[in-house]
Design an enzyme around this catalytic site. Structure first.
Site, PDB file in Angstrom:
ATOM      1  N   ASP A  71      50.267  44.540  39.174  1.00 48.54           N
ATOM      2  CA  ASP A  71      49.357  45.562  38.621  1.00 48.54           C
ATOM      3  C   ASP A  71      49.517  45.839  37.115  1.00 48.54           C
ATOM      4  O   ASP A  71      49.516  47.018  36.700  1.00 48.54           O
ATOM      5  CB  ASP A  71      49.518  46.888  39.393  1.00 48.54           C
ATOM      6  CG  ASP A  71      49.139  46.767  40.865  1.00 48.54           C
ATOM      7  OD1 ASP A  71      48.756  45.671  41.299  1.00 48.54           O
ATOM      8  OD2 ASP A  71      49.236  47.783  41.583  1.00 48.54           O
ATOM      9  N   ASP A 111      45.436  46.064  41.583  1.00 45.88           N
ATOM     10  CA  ASP A 111      44.977  47.199  42.353  1.00 45.88           C
ATOM     11  C   ASP A 111      43.448  47.170  42.213  1.00 45.88           C
ATOM     12  O   ASP A 111      42.933  47.033  41.091  1.00 45.88           O
ATOM     13  CB  ASP A 111      45.575  48.471  41.721  1.00 45.88           C
ATOM     14  CG  ASP A 111      45.892  49.558  42.724  1.00 45.88           C
ATOM     15  OD1 ASP A 111      46.255  49.246  43.862  1.00 45.88           O
ATOM     16  OD2 ASP A 111      45.781  50.744  42.341  1.00 45.88           O
ATOM     17  N   HIS A 131      37.387  55.802  46.407  1.00 48.83           N
ATOM     18  CA  HIS A 131      38.463  55.350  47.298  1.00 48.83           C
ATOM     19  C   HIS A 131      39.242  56.546  47.862  1.00 48.83           C
ATOM     20  O   HIS A 131      39.402  57.573  47.181  1.00 48.83           O
ATOM     21  CB  HIS A 131      39.415  54.421  46.534  1.00 48.83           C
ATOM     22  CG  HIS A 131      40.389  53.720  47.421  1.00 48.83           C
ATOM     23  ND1 HIS A 131      41.683  54.148  47.597  1.00 48.83           N
ATOM     24  CD2 HIS A 131      40.225  52.631  48.217  1.00 48.83           C
ATOM     25  CE1 HIS A 131      42.284  53.329  48.460  1.00 48.83           C
ATOM     26  NE2 HIS A 131      41.428  52.403  48.839  1.00 48.83           N
ATOM     27  N   HIS A 146      41.245  55.305  39.504  1.00 46.37           N
ATOM     28  CA  HIS A 146      41.841  54.198  38.747  1.00 46.37           C
ATOM     29  C   HIS A 146      41.485  52.868  39.384  1.00 46.37           C
ATOM     30  O   HIS A 146      41.184  52.793  40.574  1.00 46.37           O
ATOM     31  CB  HIS A 146      43.377  54.354  38.690  1.00 46.37           C
ATOM     32  CG  HIS A 146      44.028  54.245  40.036  1.00 46.37           C
ATOM     33  ND1 HIS A 146      44.082  55.285  40.936  1.00 46.37           N
ATOM     34  CD2 HIS A 146      44.622  53.196  40.664  1.00 46.37           C
ATOM     35  CE1 HIS A 146      44.688  54.886  42.033  1.00 46.37           C
ATOM     36  NE2 HIS A 146      45.021  53.617  41.907  1.00 46.37           N
ATOM     37  N   LYS A 162      44.223  44.138  46.054  1.00 42.82           N
ATOM     38  CA  LYS A 162      44.669  45.008  47.155  1.00 42.82           C
ATOM     39  C   LYS A 162      44.127  46.411  46.959  1.00 42.82           C
ATOM     40  O   LYS A 162      43.785  46.796  45.826  1.00 42.82           O
ATOM     41  CB  LYS A 162      46.202  45.037  47.190  1.00 42.82           C
ATOM     42  CG  LYS A 162      46.806  45.577  45.895  1.00 42.82           C
ATOM     43  CD  LYS A 162      48.308  45.536  45.921  1.00 42.82           C
ATOM     44  CE  LYS A 162      48.879  46.064  44.630  1.00 42.82           C
ATOM     45  NZ  LYS A 162      48.586  47.490  44.379  1.00 42.82           N
ATOM     46  N   CYS A 212      54.030  50.456  43.509  1.00 40.88           N
ATOM     47  CA  CYS A 212      53.587  49.133  43.968  1.00 40.88           C
ATOM     48  C   CYS A 212      54.680  48.068  43.873  1.00 40.88           C
ATOM     49  O   CYS A 212      54.754  47.183  44.731  1.00 40.88           O
ATOM     50  CB  CYS A 212      52.329  48.727  43.229  1.00 40.88           C
ATOM     51  SG  CYS A 212      50.925  49.771  43.734  1.00 40.88           S
TER      52      CYS A 212
HETATM   53  C1  VGL Z   1      49.949  52.221  41.877  1.00 39.15           C
HETATM   54  C2  VGL Z   1      49.569  54.428  42.293  1.00 39.15           C
HETATM   55  C3  VGL Z   1      48.311  54.150  42.770  1.00 39.15           C
HETATM   56  C4  VGL Z   1      50.890  51.163  41.358  1.00 39.15           C
HETATM   57  C5  VGL Z   1      48.703  51.912  42.355  1.00 39.15           C
HETATM   58  O1  VGL Z   1      50.422  50.110  40.921  1.00 39.15           O
HETATM   59  O2  VGL Z   1      52.114  51.420  41.385  1.00 39.15           O
HETATM   60  N1  VGL Z   1      50.378  53.472  41.865  1.00 39.15           N
HETATM   61  N2  VGL Z   1      47.885  52.881  42.797  1.00 39.15           N
HETATM   62 ZN    ZN Z   2      45.892  52.445  43.382  1.00 42.79          ZN
END
Ligand code: VGL
Ligand code: ZN
Length: 238
Positions: free
Chosen positions: A42, A80, A86, A115, A140, A185
């Site tokens: 990510d 992400d 969502h 996001h 994902k 993540c």
């Molecule tokens: C993430 C919060 C929400 C991450 C993704 O990439 O760690 N954190 N979505």
């Molecule tokens: Zn996320």
């Protein structure tokens, strides 16, 4: 005895030897081989400064990861990749604010600012990430009702993304995880890798954390218990 064996299994041969001193001191650092993969989690605009869920100093991982990636034959990038509205967005829940926790059918869910919406600039990989030889991009969190911190298994803890089978098809036995965010993540991905039978190591200085209410310390604790190794990028031979 068992505990020690478990730790060795998680960290992997050459790096585990570092604890004992010898092998690594001789070799200098671990040289990734054909059964090792780097998973870059990510590294997207939303998670770097200026983004809607910016991880403090998230952009600092980019040069570290670019350099690391050169040492790996196999590199997987993750994105992400949420639908608009969502279920993990606070804006999808009346009366809820970002960083509050709510109950979902699959368990507790932290609610985030919007996001990484599919196809937006925020969801694009950071422009300075330069890993042309990465073979796979795993997206994902595209199920509107289910989040997925892990690159392997969604938050329902059942639905696989396909990454497990792909890595196994390529003969990969050990994964090195880095990116954003360490405590969400990256941590979930590294722990699921252990669950699915891989050796798993997090490269700490190639990752940055959100650190929400002690989440970073909790994540390291859980990772250690799961047999996930913890190294710095200098332990990987360029
Ligand atoms: C993430 C919060 C929400 C991450 C993704 O990439 O760690 N954190 N979505
Ligand atoms: Zn996320």
């Amino acid at each position: 005895m068992m505990a020690r064996r478990r730790v060795l299994a998680g960290v992997g041969g050459a790096i585990a030897a570092a604890a004992g001193g010898k092998a690594l001191a001789q070799a200098g650092a671990t040289k990734p081989g054909a059964s090792d993969a780097l998973i870059v989690v990510d590294v997207q605009n939303c998670f770097t400064p200026g983004g809607s869920l910016a991880v403090p100093k998230g952009d600092e991982v980019v040069p570290v990861i670019n350099k690391l990636a050169k040492a790996f034959r196999w590199v997987v990038l993750t994105q992400d990749w949420h639908t608009p509205n969502h279920a993990s967005f606070a804006s999808s829940h009346a009366g809820k604010k970002p960083f509050e926790v709510t109950k979902m059918p699959y368990g507790n869910q932290v609610l985030w600012p919007d996001h990484c919406v599919q196809g937006t600039e925020g969801a694009a990989l950071h422009k300075d990430l330069a890993i042309a030889h990465a073979q796979l991009v795993i997206r994902k969190g595209y199920n509107p009702a289910v989040d997925s911190y892990s690159a392997f298994i969604e938050a329902d803890r059942k639905t696989k993304t396909g990454l497990d089978a792909w890595l196994k098809a390529k003969g990969i036995k050990r994964v090195f995880c880095c990116g954003l965010a360490t405590d969400f993540c990256v941590a979930w991905t590294a722990q699921d890798a252990r669950k699915l039978g891989f050796q798993s190591v997090v490269i700490e200085d190639a990752s940055r954390a959100i650190d929400l209410d002690g989440s970073l310390a909790k994540a390291w604790d859980a990772m250690t218990k799961a047999g996930v190794g913890r190294i710095q990028s200098a332990a990987i031979a360029a």
